[in-house]
Write a protein that holds these residues in place. Structure first.
Motif, PDB file in Angstrom:
ATOM      1  N   UNK A 113       0.824  -1.216   0.000  1.00 39.80           N
ATOM      2  CA  UNK A 113       0.000   0.000   0.000  1.00 39.80           C
ATOM      3  C   UNK A 113       0.865   1.276   0.000  1.00 39.80           C
ATOM      4  N   UNK A 114       2.027   1.204   0.656  1.00 39.95           N
ATOM      5  CA  UNK A 114       2.967   2.333   0.660  1.00 39.95           C
ATOM      6  C   UNK A 114       3.777   2.394  -0.645  1.00 39.95           C
ATOM      7  N   UNK A 115       4.219   1.226  -1.118  1.00 42.50           N
ATOM      8  CA  UNK A 115       5.195   1.194  -2.213  1.00 42.50           C
ATOM      9  C   UNK A 115       4.554   1.183  -3.606  1.00 42.50           C
ATOM     10  N   UNK A 116       3.295   0.782  -3.679  1.00 41.78           N
ATOM     11  CA  UNK A 116       2.604   0.671  -4.975  1.00 41.78           C
ATOM     12  C   UNK A 116       1.197   1.230  -4.798  1.00 41.78           C
ATOM     13  N   UNK A 117       1.110   2.544  -4.447  1.00 39.59           N
ATOM     14  CA  UNK A 117      -0.164   3.096  -3.965  1.00 39.59           C
ATOM     15  C   UNK A 117      -1.255   3.227  -5.017  1.00 39.59           C
ATOM     16  N   UNK A 118      -0.888   3.117  -6.292  1.00 41.18           N
ATOM     17  CA  UNK A 118      -1.891   3.352  -7.338  1.00 41.18           C
ATOM     18  C   UNK A 118      -2.725   2.116  -7.675  1.00 41.18           C
ATOM     19  N   UNK A 119      -2.467   0.978  -6.989  1.00 39.40           N
ATOM     20  CA  UNK A 119      -3.286  -0.226  -7.208  1.00 39.40           C
ATOM     21  C   UNK A 119      -3.269  -1.049  -5.924  1.00 39.40           C
ATOM     22  N   UNK A 120      -4.230  -1.978  -5.817  1.00 39.39           N
ATOM     23  CA  UNK A 120      -4.279  -2.841  -4.630  1.00 39.39           C
ATOM     24  C   UNK A 120      -3.347  -4.036  -4.838  1.00 39.39           C
ATOM     25  N   UNK A 121      -2.055  -3.773  -4.904  1.00 42.17           N
ATOM     26  CA  UNK A 121      -1.089  -4.838  -5.206  1.00 42.17           C
ATOM     27  C   UNK A 121      -0.984  -5.844  -4.067  1.00 42.17           C
ATOM     28  N   UNK A 122      -1.300  -5.427  -2.839  1.00 41.28           N
ATOM     29  CA  UNK A 122      -1.254  -6.360  -1.707  1.00 41.28           C
ATOM     30  C   UNK A 122      -2.123  -7.591  -1.985  1.00 41.28           C
ATOM     31  N   UNK A 123      -3.290  -7.330  -2.583  1.00 42.13           N
ATOM     32  CA  UNK A 123      -4.238  -8.432  -2.824  1.00 42.13           C
ATOM     33  C   UNK A 123      -3.706  -9.436  -3.860  1.00 42.13           C
ATOM     34  N   UNK A 124      -2.757  -9.012  -4.695  1.00 47.12           N
ATOM     35  CA  UNK A 124      -2.208  -9.933  -5.706  1.00 47.12           C
ATOM     36  C   UNK A 124      -1.322 -11.001  -5.065  1.00 47.12           C
ATOM     37  N   UNK A 125      -0.806 -10.699  -3.893  1.00 51.08           N
ATOM     38  CA  UNK A 125       0.210 -11.573  -3.283  1.00 51.08           C
ATOM     39  C   UNK A 125      -0.210 -12.223  -1.966  1.00 51.08           C
ATOM     40  N   UNK A 126      -1.109 -11.574  -1.220  1.00 50.54           N
ATOM     41  CA  UNK A 126      -1.274 -11.930   0.195  1.00 50.54           C
ATOM     42  C   UNK A 126      -1.758 -13.365   0.431  1.00 50.54           C
ATOM     43  N   UNK A 127      -2.445 -13.968  -0.529  1.00 48.00           N
ATOM     44  CA  UNK A 127      -2.949 -15.325  -0.310  1.00 48.00           C
ATOM     45  C   UNK A 127      -2.116 -16.394  -1.032  1.00 48.00           C
ATOM     46  N   UNK A 128      -1.006 -16.000  -1.581  1.00 51.62           N
ATOM     47  CA  UNK A 128      -0.157 -16.978  -2.274  1.00 51.62           C
ATOM     48  C   UNK A 128       0.494 -17.917  -1.266  1.00 51.62           C
ATOM     49  N   UNK A 129       0.730 -19.171  -1.668  1.00 59.50           N
ATOM     50  CA  UNK A 129       1.374 -20.116  -0.745  1.00 59.50           C
ATOM     51  C   UNK A 129       2.794 -19.655  -0.394  1.00 59.50           C
ATOM     52  N   UNK A 130       3.220 -20.054   0.805  1.00 56.57           N
ATOM     53  CA  UNK A 130       4.527 -19.644   1.338  1.00 56.57           C
ATOM     54  C   UNK A 130       5.702 -19.870   0.349  1.00 56.57           C
ATOM     55  N   UNK A 131       5.789 -21.058  -0.288  1.00 51.52           N
ATOM     56  CA  UNK A 131       6.929 -21.268  -1.204  1.00 51.52           C
ATOM     57  C   UNK A 131       6.926 -20.286  -2.381  1.00 51.52           C
ATOM     58  N   UNK A 132       5.738 -19.907  -2.821  1.00 52.40           N
ATOM     59  CA  UNK A 132       5.659 -18.954  -3.940  1.00 52.40           C
ATOM     60  C   UNK A 132       6.104 -17.563  -3.472  1.00 52.40           C
ATOM     61  N   UNK A 133       5.648 -17.188  -2.274  1.00 54.83           N
ATOM     62  CA  UNK A 133       6.080 -15.895  -1.710  1.00 54.83           C
ATOM     63  C   UNK A 133       7.591 -15.862  -1.556  1.00 54.83           C
ATOM     64  N   UNK A 134       8.149 -16.988  -1.097  1.00 52.49           N
ATOM     65  CA  UNK A 134       9.597 -17.056  -0.888  1.00 52.49           C
ATOM     66  C   UNK A 134      10.343 -16.967  -2.220  1.00 52.49           C
TER      67      UNK A 134
END
Ligand SMILES: Cc1cc2nc3c(=O)[nH]c(=O)nc-3n(C[C@H](O)[C@H](O)[C@H](O)COP(=O)(O)O)c2cc1C
Length: 197
Positions: free
Chosen positions: A98-119
Motif C-alpha cells: 500500500x505504501x510502495x505501490x499506492x496506485x493499485x491494490x497490489x497487496x491483494x495480488x500476493x497476500x494469499x499466495x502459498x509460502x513457497x511462492x512468496x519465498x
C-alpha cells in the motif's frame, strides 16, 4: 541524447571489479553505507515490492554473532572485512505494497499466495536488490565479496528471530587488497550464453 556511462565508469562497475576476500585495514563510514543504500533502492523490483532488508554487520560484537553461521572458508573473509551486509528478504513483503505501490491494490495480488511462492518471489527480487547494492557500492569506490557459504537457518535465528525476514546471501564490503586476488576466471561469451531470436 541520453548520457551513457563512460569507459572509466564501466571499468569501475564491471571490468575491473572483482570479488574480494582480503581487505585493507580501512574503515567504511556509516554515511557511505547510507549513500550505497540510497542508490541501490532505486533499482526495479516486481510491483516495486522492495523485499530486501539489510543488516550491516560492522561491530566486533555483531561479527562474533555472525561467525558461527559461516562456512569455514568464509570466516576470515568476514571477520577481517570492515562491514558485511546480511541481505535478508521479507516474505511478507506485500504488507508494504500500500505504501510502495499506492496506485493499485497490489497487496491483494500476493497476500494469499502459498509460502513457497512468496519465498520464490522474495528471493528473485531481493537477489536483484543485492546485486543493485553491490553495483552501487562499486560506483562509490567500495569493493564487494558476496558469499552464500553460510548456514541460513543460523543467521535467521541470530539476526531475524521473531520477524518474517529470511536471509538470502551476505556480502563483505570495504576496500579490497588487490594483491591477494587470483587471476580473473573466464566468462561465457555472447555466443555461448545468448541468443537473439
Ligand atoms: C551469490 C554468491 C555467492 C558466493 N558465495 C561465495 C562463498 O561462499 N565464498 C566465496 O569465497 N566466494 C563466494 N562467491 C564469490 C564468487 O566465487 C565470485 O563472485 C566469482 O568467482 C567471480 O569472481 P570475480 O568477481 O572476482 O570475477 C559468491 C558469489 C556470489 C555472487
Amino acid at each position: 541524447m541520453k548520457t551513457i556511462l563512460n569507459t572509466e565508469g564501466q571499468d569501475l562497475l564491471f571490468r575491473n571489479a572483482r570479488s574480494h576476500s582480503d581487505w585493507q585495514d580501512k574503515p567504511v563510514d556509516d554515511g557511505l553505507l547510507r549513500q550505497v543504500y540510497d542508490l541501490a533502492k532505486m533499482g526495479p523490483t516486481s510491483a516495486n515490492m522492495c523485499p530486501l532488508r539489510t543488516i550491516f554487520v560492522k561491530s566486533r560484537e555483531a561479527k562474533e554473532r555472525l561467525k558461527p553461521a559461516l562456512h569455514a572458508g568464509n570466516v576470515n573473509k568476514v571477520m577481517t572485512a570492515p562491514v558485511t551486509a546480511i541481505f535478508g528478504m521479507d516474505i511478507r513483503f506485500y504488507e508494504k505494497l500500500p505504501q510502495l505501490f499506492p496506485h493499485a491494490d497490489a497487496r491483494s495480488w500476493f497476500k494469499d499466495l502459498p509460502e513457497p511462492v512468496l519465498e520464490y518471489i522474495a528471493l528473485r527480487n531481493s537477489s536483484l536488490q543485492g546485486a543493485y547494492l553491490m553495483l552501487a557500492a562499486r560506483s562509490l569506490g567500495l569493493d564487494c565479496g558476496p558469499m552464500s557459504g553460510f548456514d541460513n537457518a543460523k543467521v535467521d535465528a541470530e539476526f531475524f528471530a521473531g520477524t518474517t525476514i529470511k536471509s538470502n546471501f551476505i556480502c563483505a564490503l570495504g576496500y579490497g587488497d588487490a594483491s591477494k586476488l587470483h587471476p580473473r576466471s573466464p566468462r561465457l561469451t555472447f555466443e555461448e550464453a545468448c541468443q537473439v531470436v
